[in-house]
Motif scaffolding. Structure first.
Motif, mmCIF file in Angstrom:
data_model
loop_
_atom_site.group_PDB
_atom_site.id
_atom_site.type_symbol
_atom_site.label_atom_id
_atom_site.label_comp_id
_atom_site.label_asym_id
_atom_site.label_seq_id
_atom_site.Cartn_x
_atom_site.Cartn_y
_atom_site.Cartn_z
ATOM 1 N N ASN A 116 -7.329 1.873 28.730
ATOM 2 C CA ASN A 116 -6.709 3.009 29.325
ATOM 3 C C ASN A 116 -7.536 4.210 29.774
ATOM 4 O O ASN A 116 -7.418 5.071 30.490
ATOM 5 C CB ASN A 116 -5.303 3.543 28.907
ATOM 6 N N GLN A 117 -8.803 4.125 29.366
ATOM 7 C CA GLN A 117 -9.714 5.159 29.595
ATOM 8 C C GLN A 117 -11.097 4.689 29.685
ATOM 9 O O GLN A 117 -11.686 3.981 28.983
ATOM 10 C CB GLN A 117 -9.516 6.274 28.426
ATOM 11 N N GLU A 176 -7.178 6.757 33.098
ATOM 12 C CA GLU A 176 -8.392 7.734 33.261
ATOM 13 C C GLU A 176 -9.635 7.074 33.545
ATOM 14 O O GLU A 176 -10.002 6.283 32.890
ATOM 15 C CB GLU A 176 -8.528 8.513 32.023
ATOM 16 N N ASN A 234 -16.594 4.451 26.817
ATOM 17 C CA ASN A 234 -17.457 5.592 27.529
ATOM 18 C C ASN A 234 -18.975 5.114 27.315
ATOM 19 O O ASN A 234 -19.326 4.848 26.091
ATOM 20 C CB ASN A 234 -17.216 6.901 27.068
ATOM 21 N N ASN A 239 -10.224 2.968 24.718
ATOM 22 C CA ASN A 239 -11.470 3.817 25.230
ATOM 23 C C ASN A 239 -12.760 3.351 25.385
ATOM 24 O O ASN A 239 -13.099 2.928 24.388
ATOM 25 C CB ASN A 239 -11.314 5.204 24.860
#
Length: 206
Positions: free
Chosen positions: A45-46, A74, A21, A19
């Motif tokens: 995958n994100q 995502e 962000n 992930n």
């Protein structure tokens, strides 16, 4: 911040992140290094970016991620004024048409307007893997929402029809195989029966 970016890029190059962000604004150089690392990454995958203001070259990098990365399911670009640059969001949409991995896309707070959401509707006519689309706070009218919803429903019906067709094909194939096997069994039984009859006649001098 620079040390943190270097650490993240190192882990991306090692395919050690799932992930990713960022809610803080990145420098031009950090953005370039980060997105280039994500393009070829095979573990994330994100992916999400928040509160950025993109140049056209940065949007091109994001479009390249959507086009070439094969693991991100995502993707979030939140409150970034994605539609500020002329033609920028069009690059994103063209990449989405070629993407067959992404399942969830969040584009809230990007001021896409009616034109931007209409472009997304055209994406949904082509892209069959995207199943979740979040578009809060994008300054578009009700008629665009209705149009986009209709495209989503149509895509879902087409997908469901394809599944039903596949099931029917498999069912027919099973029936055909069953009939063939049954016919072979009957032929074998008849052949054995005929052979036994001839043997019996030979013994009894029929």
């Amino acid at each position: 911040m620079e040390h943190a970016i270097n650490t993240v890029i190192k882990r991306l190059n090692e395919n050690a992140l799932k992930n990713l962000n960022f809610s803080q604004k990145l420098s031009v150089q950090d953005f370039e290094l980060l997105t280039q690392a994500v393009i070829s990454n095979t573990s994330v995958n994100q992916f999400g970016l928040y509160n950025e203001i993109f140049s056209i070259s940065q949007i091109l990098n994001l479009a390249t991620i959507l086009k070439n990365n094969k693991t991100i399911e995502e993707f979030s670009i939140h409150r970034t004024e994605l539609n500020r640059e002329e033609g920028g969001f069009g690059l994103i949409c063209e990449s989405l048409k070629e993407n067959n991995v992404l399942q969830s896309l969040e584009l809230s707070g990007n001021k896409l307007g009616n034109t931007g959401v209409s472009r997304l509707a055209s994406v949904l006519e082509v892209n069959k893997t995207l199943s979740k689309l979040v578009l809060f706070d994008n300054d578009f009218g009700d008629e665009v929402v209705i149009f986009a919803s209709a495209v989503v429903v149509t895509s879902a019906v087409v997908a469901a029809s394809a599944v039903v067709a596949a099931v029917v094909v498999v069912f027919v194939e099973v029936i055909v195989v069953t009939i063939v096997v049954f016919a072979v069994v009957i032929i074998v039984v008849m052949a054995v029966s005929s052979s036994n009859s001839r043997s019996a006649c030979s013994i009894n001098s029929c």
